[in-house]
Write a protein that holds these residues in place. Structure first.
Motif, PDB file in Angstrom:
ATOM      1  N   ARG A  85       0.054  -6.203   1.769  1.00 36.60           N
ATOM      2  CA  ARG A  85       0.356  -7.308   0.832  1.00 36.60           C
ATOM      3  C   ARG A  85      -0.641  -8.463   1.000  1.00 36.60           C
ATOM      4  O   ARG A  85      -1.058  -9.080   0.018  1.00 36.60           O
ATOM      5  CB  ARG A  85       1.783  -7.796   1.041  1.00 36.60           C
ATOM      6  CG  ARG A  85       2.811  -6.851   0.505  1.00 36.60           C
ATOM      7  CD  ARG A  85       4.234  -7.428   0.629  1.00 36.60           C
ATOM      8  NE  ARG A  85       5.202  -6.392   0.431  1.00 36.60           N
ATOM      9  CZ  ARG A  85       5.777  -5.680   1.398  1.00 36.60           C
ATOM     10  NH1 ARG A  85       5.508  -5.940   2.670  1.00 36.60           N
ATOM     11  NH2 ARG A  85       6.649  -4.735   1.125  1.00 36.60           N
ATOM     12  N   HIS A 143      -2.000  -0.691  -3.719  1.00 31.42           N
ATOM     13  CA  HIS A 143      -0.693  -0.663  -4.381  1.00 31.42           C
ATOM     14  C   HIS A 143       0.021   0.664  -4.115  1.00 31.42           C
ATOM     15  O   HIS A 143       1.234   0.684  -3.890  1.00 31.42           O
ATOM     16  CB  HIS A 143      -0.835  -0.908  -5.885  1.00 31.42           C
ATOM     17  CG  HIS A 143      -1.022  -2.344  -6.231  1.00 31.42           C
ATOM     18  ND1 HIS A 143      -0.032  -3.286  -6.106  1.00 31.42           N
ATOM     19  CD2 HIS A 143      -2.112  -3.011  -6.690  1.00 31.42           C
ATOM     20  CE1 HIS A 143      -0.489  -4.472  -6.478  1.00 31.42           C
ATOM     21  NE2 HIS A 143      -1.762  -4.326  -6.829  1.00 31.42           N
ATOM     22  N   GLU A 144      -0.724   1.761  -4.114  1.00 29.19           N
ATOM     23  CA  GLU A 144      -0.133   3.071  -3.805  1.00 29.19           C
ATOM     24  C   GLU A 144       0.446   3.081  -2.393  1.00 29.19           C
ATOM     25  O   GLU A 144       1.458   3.730  -2.144  1.00 29.19           O
ATOM     26  CB  GLU A 144      -1.178   4.173  -3.934  1.00 29.19           C
ATOM     27  CG  GLU A 144      -1.584   4.472  -5.357  1.00 29.19           C
ATOM     28  CD  GLU A 144      -2.779   5.418  -5.431  1.00 29.19           C
ATOM     29  OE1 GLU A 144      -3.126   6.046  -4.404  1.00 29.19           O
ATOM     30  OE2 GLU A 144      -3.370   5.520  -6.507  1.00 29.19           O
ATOM     31  N   LEU A 184       1.991   0.840  -0.927  1.00 27.62           N
ATOM     32  CA  LEU A 184       3.295   0.166  -0.886  1.00 27.62           C
ATOM     33  C   LEU A 184       4.383   0.972  -1.582  1.00 27.62           C
ATOM     34  O   LEU A 184       5.553   0.609  -1.516  1.00 27.62           O
ATOM     35  CB  LEU A 184       3.189  -1.217  -1.532  1.00 27.62           C
ATOM     36  CG  LEU A 184       2.352  -2.231  -0.774  1.00 27.62           C
ATOM     37  CD1 LEU A 184       2.269  -3.537  -1.562  1.00 27.62           C
ATOM     38  CD2 LEU A 184       2.899  -2.476   0.617  1.00 27.62           C
ATOM     39  N   THR A 185       4.008   2.050  -2.241  1.00 23.67           N
ATOM     40  CA  THR A 185       4.966   2.885  -2.951  1.00 23.67           C
ATOM     41  C   THR A 185       5.545   3.913  -1.991  1.00 23.67           C
ATOM     42  O   THR A 185       4.807   4.602  -1.299  1.00 23.67           O
ATOM     43  CB  THR A 185       4.272   3.614  -4.127  1.00 23.67           C
ATOM     44  OG1 THR A 185       3.636   2.648  -4.964  1.00 23.67           O
ATOM     45  CG2 THR A 185       5.263   4.416  -4.935  1.00 23.67           C
ATOM     46  N   ALA A 186       6.847   3.995  -1.978  1.00 26.26           N
ATOM     47  CA  ALA A 186       7.503   4.964  -1.096  1.00 26.26           C
ATOM     48  C   ALA A 186       7.167   6.376  -1.569  1.00 26.26           C
ATOM     49  O   ALA A 186       7.146   6.638  -2.775  1.00 26.26           O
ATOM     50  CB  ALA A 186       9.009   4.757  -1.113  1.00 26.26           C
ATOM     51  N   GLU A 196       7.568  10.292  -2.519  1.00 32.74           N
ATOM     52  CA  GLU A 196       8.664  11.054  -3.102  1.00 32.74           C
ATOM     53  C   GLU A 196       9.282  11.926  -2.020  1.00 32.74           C
ATOM     54  O   GLU A 196       8.630  12.306  -1.064  1.00 32.74           O
ATOM     55  CB  GLU A 196       8.137  11.949  -4.226  1.00 32.74           C
ATOM     56  CG  GLU A 196       7.645  11.208  -5.427  1.00 32.74           C
ATOM     57  CD  GLU A 196       7.202  12.171  -6.523  1.00 32.74           C
ATOM     58  OE1 GLU A 196       7.610  13.350  -6.499  1.00 32.74           O
ATOM     59  OE2 GLU A 196       6.445  11.742  -7.390  1.00 32.74           O
TER      60      GLU A 196
END
Length: 91
Positions: free
Chosen positions: A48, A68-69, A71-73, A75
């Protein structure tokens, strides 16, 4: 968290300075960066911090997308293979 803590080796900073850098190269740099993050630091907080510093000025840069990817949980894994995949559902 300050920028020096978030990117102590300047890897992410330098990625933004490379003309024509590809998304694959950014992922590679990100992996190098992630492996060098001290255990006691929060990786999401560091990401961040990097987005706030570099991503705001370069929203279309491939490293911004990689950050940004990060920070994405992920799947949930889906099972693939096994007997049903080999012989079909009819058995």
């Amino acid at each position: 968290m300050d920028l020096g803590e978030a990117d102590p080796k300047g890897l992410v900073r330098e990625s933004y300075r490379i003309d024509g850098i590809t998304p694959g190269e950014c992922r590679s740099i990100f992996m190098d960066w992630a492996l060098s993050v001290p255990v006691e630091l929060s990786v999401p907080d560091a990401v961040r911090t990097l987005i706030a510093r570099y991503g705001a000025d370069a929203p279309d840069h491939p490293m911004t997308a990689v950050l940004h990817e990060a920070l994405t949980a992920p799947e949930h894994p889906r099972r693939r293979g096994g007997r049903a995949a080999r012989v079909g559902l009819d058995g």
